[in-house]
Design a protein around this motif. Structure first.
Motif, short mmCIF file in Angstrom:
data_model
loop_
_atom_site.label_atom_id
_atom_site.label_comp_id
_atom_site.label_asym_id
_atom_site.label_seq_id
_atom_site.Cartn_x
_atom_site.Cartn_y
_atom_site.Cartn_z
N PHE A 1 0.84 -1.21 0.00
CA PHE A 1 0.00 0.00 0.00
C PHE A 1 0.87 1.26 0.00
O PHE A 1 0.66 2.19 -0.78
CB PHE A 1 -0.93 -0.03 1.22
CG PHE A 1 -1.76 1.21 1.36
CD1 PHE A 1 -2.48 1.73 0.29
CD2 PHE A 1 -1.84 1.87 2.59
CE1 PHE A 1 -3.25 2.88 0.43
CE2 PHE A 1 -2.61 3.01 2.73
CZ PHE A 1 -3.31 3.52 1.64
N PHE A 2 1.90 1.26 0.88
CA PHE A 2 2.79 2.43 0.91
C PHE A 2 3.48 2.62 -0.44
O PHE A 2 3.68 3.75 -0.90
CB PHE A 2 3.83 2.29 2.02
CG PHE A 2 3.23 2.32 3.41
CD1 PHE A 2 2.03 2.97 3.64
CD2 PHE A 2 3.86 1.68 4.48
CE1 PHE A 2 1.46 2.99 4.92
CE2 PHE A 2 3.30 1.71 5.75
CZ PHE A 2 2.10 2.36 5.97
N ASP A 3 3.83 1.50 -1.10
CA ASP A 3 4.47 1.60 -2.43
C ASP A 3 3.52 2.26 -3.43
O ASP A 3 3.94 3.08 -4.24
CB ASP A 3 4.86 0.21 -2.96
CG ASP A 3 6.09 -0.33 -2.23
OD1 ASP A 3 6.78 0.46 -1.56
OD2 ASP A 3 6.33 -1.55 -2.32
N THR A 4 2.23 1.89 -3.36
CA THR A 4 1.27 2.49 -4.32
C THR A 4 1.15 4.00 -4.06
O THR A 4 1.04 4.79 -5.00
CB THR A 4 -0.14 1.85 -4.23
OG1 THR A 4 -0.73 2.15 -2.98
CG2 THR A 4 -0.11 0.37 -4.47
N LEU A 5 1.17 4.39 -2.77
CA LEU A 5 1.08 5.82 -2.45
C LEU A 5 2.31 6.56 -2.96
O LEU A 5 2.22 7.67 -3.50
CB LEU A 5 0.96 6.01 -0.93
CG LEU A 5 -0.34 5.56 -0.26
CD1 LEU A 5 -0.24 5.73 1.24
CD2 LEU A 5 -1.52 6.35 -0.81
N ILE B 1 -3.16 15.19 2.75
CA ILE B 1 -3.40 13.76 2.61
C ILE B 1 -2.85 13.33 1.26
O ILE B 1 -3.32 13.78 0.23
CB ILE B 1 -4.89 13.44 2.66
CG1 ILE B 1 -5.48 13.95 3.98
CG2 ILE B 1 -5.14 11.96 2.50
CD1 ILE B 1 -6.99 14.02 3.95
N PRO B 2 -1.80 12.50 1.27
CA PRO B 2 -1.31 12.04 -0.02
C PRO B 2 -2.39 11.22 -0.71
O PRO B 2 -3.12 10.47 -0.04
CB PRO B 2 -0.10 11.17 0.33
CG PRO B 2 -0.25 10.84 1.75
CD PRO B 2 -1.11 11.89 2.38
N THR B 3 -2.54 11.36 -1.98
CA THR B 3 -3.58 10.62 -2.69
C THR B 3 -2.98 9.61 -3.63
O THR B 3 -1.89 9.79 -4.13
CB THR B 3 -4.48 11.58 -3.49
OG1 THR B 3 -3.66 12.33 -4.32
CG2 THR B 3 -5.32 12.44 -2.60
N ALA B 4 -3.75 8.52 -3.83
CA ALA B 4 -3.28 7.50 -4.76
C ALA B 4 -4.13 7.56 -6.00
O ALA B 4 -5.24 8.00 -5.96
CB ALA B 4 -3.38 6.14 -4.14
#
Ligand SMILES: [Fe+2]
Length: 347
Positions: free
Chosen positions: A318-322, A344-347
């Motif tokens: 998940f962190f990698d996708t962000l 808020i960082p967005t994906a």
């Protein structure tokens, strides 16, 4: 001879007829109009696609051998478009054209009619597919109503603005990163919107309380997965979303609710929504605290991995996708200054 008085009255539908032979268009139009249907006739594949966009027919009859785009290609395009994929398509073929029928099945055709078409068969096919389309529309409406309900619940709490949309996006991106099939990605997307639909049964005094909940209030809050599951149970189209709704607060170490499931008993899709739900809660502002930065939220989530609540591989994926999304947007996931603690960082 079929006794027309004994037939169920046909449902009136909008039927598109695409055929390059005028006499067939005229015949179909006459037969179907007599049944009460509204008929739109076109003479080639491109006009058929335009008419579908313009008129949204309930049933589509396509001649296979049309000039330009043939009926099979029109069918393929309609069945690959999310807006029209559930509209029944009947291919009209020659009686002996087995290869056309096989190509038609591969293109997603719902049914076939053989030339010369018998009037009774045409009426029966259109009536049956028309009933199916109306049922599909009803289910679609019910699901749309549920989505609206979920967004209404979100709107009750001003601090969760955009939560459902972010969850739908983050969960499906994480699912794709984990290599899940398309039907699971679809469930994750819809689960992102619907996971908290059961909060409709939680009183405002608990849902909107600007502070920690008492044990009694928390017990009320813990009922929302079961309420949501119960609400969605009658809808066939939501069966693959129900495990997400029911289990998104379950944790791998058995510390979650409502059933305190452990390990593999927690459905994978619910684990994924659980991770992105916690992250979104941590990085969102609450009445009693600022939004955490990505780094602070990541520390919290890694701590929960250490406690056995989430799978390390899923959280790190998940962190990698962000990180990838932030790189694409030219943003950074580094800790902002305290005055900036709303990002808020967005994906
Ligand atoms: Fe929830």
């Amino acid at each position: 001879m079929i006794d027309s008085a004994s037939r169920t009255p046909p449902r009136r539908s909008r039927v598109l007829v695409a055929d390059d032979t005028e006499s067939i268009r005229v015949l179909f139009e006459k037969l179907l109009t007599n049944e009460g249907h509204q008929v739109i006739s076109v003479e080639d594949g491109i006009a058929a696609l335009d008419a579908v966009r313009l008129h949204r027919p309930d049933v589509i009859l396509l001649d296979v051998g049309m000039p330009g785009i043939d009926g099979i290609e029109v069918c393929r395009q309609l069945k690959s478009d999310p807006i029209t994929r559930l509209t029944p398509v009947v291919l009209v073929t020659g009686l002996s054209d087995l290869s056309d029928r096989i190509k038609g099945i591969e293109a997603g055709a719902d049914d076939f009619l053989s030339k010369p078409v018998h009037p009774h068969e045409l009426r029966a096919r259109v009536a049956s597919l028309s009933r199916m389309k109306h049922l599909t529309d009803a289910l679609d409406s019910a699901e749309t109503a549920f989505m609206a309900l979920a967004l209404t619940i979100e709107a009750r709490d001003s601090t969760t603005n955009g939560h459902c949309e972010r969850l739908a996006s983050h969960a499906s991106v994480l699912g794709r990163a984990l290599g899940l099939p398309a039907e699971d990605l679809d469930a994750l997307h819809r689960g992102g919107y619907l996971h908290d639909v059961g909060k409709v049964g939680v009183p405002d005094s608990v849902l909107l309380k600007p502070g920690p909940l008492t044990p009694v209030e928390f017990d009320l809050m813990k009922r929302h997965p079961d309420i949501g599951d119960m609400l969605c149970a009658p809808l066939q189209s939501l069966q693959n979303v129900r495990p997400i709704i029911r289990c998104h607060h379950e944790r791998l170490n058995g510390s979650g609710y409502p059933q305190a499931l452990k390990g593999d008993a927690v459905p994978l899709l619910a684990q994924i929504v659980g991770i992105v739900d916690v992250y979104d809660a941590l990085t969102s502002k609450r009445p009693y605290r600022d939004a955490l930065s990505h780094d602070e939220a990541a520390r919290n989530l890694r701590d929960e991995v250490w406690q056995g609540k989430f799978a390390k591989a899923h959280v790190e994926a998940f962190f990698d996708t962000l990180k990838r999304a932030a790189t694409l947007q030219g943003a950074t996931l580094k800790t902002p200054s305290p005055s900036e603690k709303t990002g808020i960082p967005t994906a």
